[in-house]
Structure formats: structure tokens, C-alpha cells
Design a protein around this motif. Structure first.
Motif, short mmCIF file in Angstrom:
data_model
loop_
_atom_site.label_atom_id
_atom_site.label_comp_id
_atom_site.label_asym_id
_atom_site.label_seq_id
_atom_site.Cartn_x
_atom_site.Cartn_y
_atom_site.Cartn_z
N ASP B 70 31.23 -10.62 65.21
CA ASP B 70 30.87 -10.88 66.72
C ASP B 70 29.47 -10.51 67.42
O ASP B 70 29.01 -11.18 67.93
N VAL B 71 29.06 -9.36 67.04
CA VAL B 71 27.41 -8.93 67.39
C VAL B 71 26.67 -9.45 66.38
O VAL B 71 25.76 -10.05 66.73
N GLY B 72 26.74 -9.22 64.98
CA GLY B 72 25.88 -9.56 64.46
C GLY B 72 25.90 -10.97 63.94
O GLY B 72 24.72 -11.65 63.48
N GLY B 73 26.76 -11.81 64.14
CA GLY B 73 26.99 -13.40 63.95
C GLY B 73 27.06 -13.64 62.36
O GLY B 73 26.68 -14.78 62.29
N ALA B 78 29.61 -13.96 54.13
CA ALA B 78 28.22 -13.04 54.21
C ALA B 78 28.89 -11.53 54.38
O ALA B 78 28.21 -10.70 53.48
N ILE B 79 29.72 -11.58 55.04
CA ILE B 79 30.37 -10.07 55.39
C ILE B 79 31.12 -9.55 54.16
O ILE B 79 30.99 -8.44 53.88
N GLY B 80 31.68 -10.60 53.32
CA GLY B 80 32.32 -10.25 52.28
C GLY B 80 31.26 -9.79 51.17
O GLY B 80 31.38 -8.72 50.60
N ASP B 81 30.22 -10.65 51.15
CA ASP B 81 29.00 -10.09 50.08
C ASP B 81 28.58 -8.67 50.43
O ASP B 81 28.36 -7.84 49.73
N VAL B 82 28.31 -8.59 51.87
CA VAL B 82 27.78 -7.23 52.19
C VAL B 82 28.80 -6.20 51.91
O VAL B 82 28.54 -4.93 51.30
N ILE B 104 21.64 -12.63 56.97
CA ILE B 104 21.46 -12.55 58.49
C ILE B 104 21.05 -13.88 58.84
O ILE B 104 21.80 -14.66 59.47
N THR B 105 20.07 -14.39 58.27
CA THR B 105 19.38 -15.55 58.78
C THR B 105 19.96 -16.71 58.14
O THR B 105 20.00 -16.54 56.79
N ALA B 106 20.18 -17.70 58.74
CA ALA B 106 20.69 -19.04 57.83
C ALA B 106 19.44 -19.50 57.03
O ALA B 106 19.47 -19.34 55.63
N VAL B 196 24.58 -1.66 59.32
CA VAL B 196 24.66 -1.79 60.63
C VAL B 196 23.41 -1.91 61.41
O VAL B 196 23.10 -2.55 62.22
N GLY B 197 22.39 -1.05 60.84
CA GLY B 197 21.13 -0.76 61.45
C GLY B 197 20.31 -2.16 61.31
O GLY B 197 19.90 -2.91 62.15
N THR B 198 20.52 -2.97 60.22
CA THR B 198 20.05 -4.09 59.95
C THR B 198 20.40 -5.26 60.86
O THR B 198 19.69 -5.87 61.64
N VAL B 199 21.78 -5.31 60.82
CA VAL B 199 22.39 -6.23 61.61
C VAL B 199 22.53 -6.08 63.09
O VAL B 199 22.13 -6.91 63.88
N LEU B 200 23.02 -5.11 63.30
CA LEU B 200 23.14 -4.71 65.04
C LEU B 200 21.95 -4.32 65.47
O LEU B 200 21.74 -4.63 66.75
#
Lengths: 232, 232
Positions: B70-73, B78-82, B104-106, B196-200
Motif C-alpha cells: 500500500d505505501v511502498g507500491g 516484487a514483495i515475494g522476491d524481497v 522499487i522502480t519499474a 522498510v527503510g528503503t521502501v517506506l
DNA sequence: GATTATGGATAGTGAGACTCTCCGCTATCC
DNA sequence: GGATAGCGGAGAGTCTCACTATCCATAATC
């Protein structure tokens, strides 16, 4: 709607048909047609019932759309909003910034709860502390509150300690943005600069931050000799 | 895959069934089941053929997923990879940062052309100038080159002049991030902090930048008295 | 013992961003 | 002047994503 401000071409300007426009912009003919249908791109000027010509304004607009879409990550509907605002000469410039900014971040609502109330309070304190002349409940303020609330909910409330460090970095960036935008003269250029600066500036900072992460990480944990790391 | 590191619960810890997990996390039962199917969330521990129990690790993981989404988009893939990287104790921490950042970036490829080559050159010069120990062709460097190329293509190459201003702001932010992360002790916490730091952190800076825009704009164009503007 | 919840599986949904196909017409080259 | 490629416009089809709904047999709860 649409169709204003895009082609400031007189009549002698180089105008082309859709195939050439496609070649120049790197966007397929089918997609250009689709954008026209969706109202993102004004239709070409009909020279006969089934023949139209496009000018450099169309090309420019098309490249703007692709930049906002591919690099800025905006949705087509967000881009539509932004473009309509750009094209409306009645819109004050700061409103354009508002629309551009609002449509960047998803954060819809960020479900309510005690964390969100606390976060709003924290945003208000930050604004007070730094003397920023912004409403805490403005879209950007709400977005920030949403992020803080999400951090807390994810068990990383500690990250909020960096708020002031981040704010200190955001100030000069915002000043640089305003300064860049302020150098434009024509309204159309100015307003487009605002959008590009807001949206692509974000992507630019994001990439730089990650580069700086890799560097800082190399300095902290890596070897002393100038070894490089492509990790981020 | 999956299922490691999530529940460091012993046995006496409070464990619940899916309904309660849903209530606590604000994620619907159907969606939790879906995340389990997709491998984003480890399955609950079966206590009988059709009964499972979930612990606080599941709750935490669920909140992390929602924050990144929701916040990191980030996308679910991608979340699975992370998450897989987080859960793999063999992954060095800087690699986690790499995966988090990359997703993060497309910006996939950012179609080639002379602008991209120029942009790469410009990135290399920037790194040289600032003495950053990073490969120009690292993912972050490529992302930056993609942004610069897009700016040029969109007719806003002038915005690239702000590169050094932005870089100067990115440095202290990156230092603050590293410093925050460095305070973690357990690998699991550390690695999650990185993500969290990177994304949020990106979302946080983005919101702050927009707040600072509104403030700077109010100062530059607004009234002298403390009037406030909710425009951005 | 009736109602509700659960785990697991399959199928369906709605938004988003295209992409394909078709039509009758037009521009262009030989 | 005839073939061929390109055109504008419209509708339908496609693919991905993030869910959501339905079903079933079993388990928990009142």
C-alpha cells in the motif's frame, strides 16, 4: 476538453501523419490511437475525412505521457487529470502542483486507527517545529501521516526518528525545484516543469538515494581500497 | 521455500486461527488465504486436517506485506522476491538492499538510444565528481540514467542541472538510513529494517518533499503573514 | 445438534493498459 | 490507372494484477 495549448504551431510547421509520429515517439500507432480515444492526446487535425496531421506539440505531449507513465509510474487516469490541469489556463500554478503531487502516491485513505491519529499529531508537530507554512491535513501531510502510521504498524516505528533528517534534506531539494521552475517564463512551460519536476524529480532522488546507499554501505562495511560494489 | 524466520515463537506463545489473524491485521480471510497460496505468507501450523494456527510472526509478516504493497507500491511478485531474500539466512545484507531497491522502480530497460548513452556518461561523471564508490552500471545507476534520459526526451533536460543539488541531499539521507539500520542487532530485524527503510523511506521523503514544496511556494509567492496553503 | 468457522481448491471479477481486427477511404509508387 | 501500403475510427479481445466468490468436508462453538 483537451486540445488546448498542445500545438502552438502556426501553419507552416512540420506536420506529419500518425506513422511518422509513432516512429518519432517510439509509441505504437495502436497505442497512439488508444491515447487519443482516452483523451490523453488531442486528435490530429483532419485534412480529409480519414486523414489527419500531427505536429511537434503532439510529439512533445506523447513523450510527456510516456515519461510520466514509465518513469513517474503514474496511471493513465492520473496522467489524464494532470494533463487536463496543465491545459486549463484558468488553473493557478500551485493547483497544478497539487494535482501532480496528489496523484503520485497511491495511499488512499490509509485505513484509520489510533496510529493514524498519532501520526497526524506528529506531522503537525514537525510542521510547527520547522516553521513550514502548510496545513497538516493537506494531501502531502496526510500522505506523510499515512507513511508514519504504516511504519508503526509494521513494527518499524523507530524509523520515524529520521523524520527530521529527512526533512532537512527535503528543504534544499524543494528550494532547488522551485528555483528551477521559477526560471520558466511561459505559463505552459512553467506548468509542465512543475509536473515533470514533481514526478520525475522524485524518481531522480530515489535513484540517487540508492546510489548513495551503496556508497555509504561500501564505506561502512567494504574494503578501504577503492573497491566498488554494484549491489544496489 | 518460505516458512523460515517468520515465527520465532516458542510454543507457549499466543497463537490464533485465521479469523482472528484477519481481524488483527485488517486483511480479509480470503486475501490471507490468497497470500499463503502465493507463497508470501507461510501457512499456519496444522493442528488437525483442516485447522491451523497462526502466531505473531504471521501477523508481523502480514503487516509488512501490506506496508510494502500500500505505501511502498511494490507488486506482490516484487514483495515475494524481497521476502524470500529476507528469509534466506545465506543472503548477505547488502544483497537484500539490492533486491529491495531493484524492485522499487519499474524502469525496465528504458529503451535505448543516444539519450541513454549520454545519460550513462553523465551518471559516471557524477559518481566520479562526488567520489561515490558505486558502479555506474549498477541497477541504481541505470535507474538514474533512465530518469535523465526520460527528462531529456520529454524536453526537460534542464532539470538535470539539479543533479548535484539532489545528490547533496541524498548523501545525508543515505547516511541516516545506514545509521538507523546499523543499530539493529538480530539479522532478521536488520534485514527487515533495510527493506522498510528503503521502501517506506522513499515514500516518507516523497511526502516531505511535497510538504516542503508547498512551504517554499507559500514563502515565494504567498502572503507575508503566516497564511497557510493546503495546495499540495 | 445447529450454526458458524476453517483449510484447501477452483473459478470468477474488475481495473488497467494496451492490442487486434475490421471497415471504407486515401496517398503513393510504378 | 491500378496495386499496395497507410490512414482514422470503432469495437472487441488480451494479458496481468490483486483480489473475491464459491464449494466442500471437517472442526469448533454455543
Amino acid at each position: 476538453m483537451m486540445g488546448c495549448g498542445v500545438g502552438k504551431s502556426g501553419k507552416g510547421e512540420r506536420s506529419v501523419r500518425i506513422g511518422e509520429l509513432s516512429r518519432r515517439s517510439g509509441v505504437s500507432v495502436a497505442t497512439i490511437k488508444f491515447y487519443v480515444r482516452e483523451g490523453l492526446l488531442p486528435p490530429g487535425e483532419l485534412t480529409s475525412p480519414n486523414q489527419a496531421s500531427y505536429d511537434s506539440g503532439h510529439e512533445r505531449r506523447l513523450k510527456l505521457i510516456r515519461a510520466l507513465l514509465d518513469v513517474g509510474g503514474l496511471s493513465l487516469s492520473a496522467i489524464g487529470d494532470v494533463l487536463r490541469t496543465i491545459d486549463d489556463p484558468a488553473q493557478p500554478v500551485h493547483h497544478v502542483l497539487g494535482v501532480a503531487a496528489k496523484r503520485i502516491t497511491a495511499i488512499e485513505g490509509s485505513e484509520p486507527g489510533p496510529e493514524l491519529d498519532d501520526a497526524r499529531e506528529e506531522v503537525a508537530e514537525l510542521l510547527e517545529r520547522r516553521g513550514w507554512r502548510v496545513e497538516a491535513r493537506s494531501p502531502a501531510g496526510e500522505a506523510l501521516a499515512g507513511v508514519l502510521a504504516a511504519l508503526r504498524r509494521a513494527g518499524h516505528g523507530g524509523f520515524c526518528e529520521l523524520l527530521d533528517d529527512y526533512a532537512s534534506a527535503a528543504e534544499p531539494v524543494a528550494r532547488a525545484d522551485l528555483d528551477y521552475v521559477g526560471r520558466r517564463v511561459a505559463r505552459e512551460d512553467l506548468v509542465e516543469s512543475v509536473v515533470v519536476g514533481t514526478v520525475l524529480g522524485e524518481a531522480m532522488f530515489s535513484a540517487l538515494r540508492r546510489l548513495a546507499h551503496v556508497d555509504a554501505s561500501a564505506r561502512a562495511y567494504g574494503g578501504e581500497q577503492g573497491e566498488r560494489d554494484g549491489g544496489g
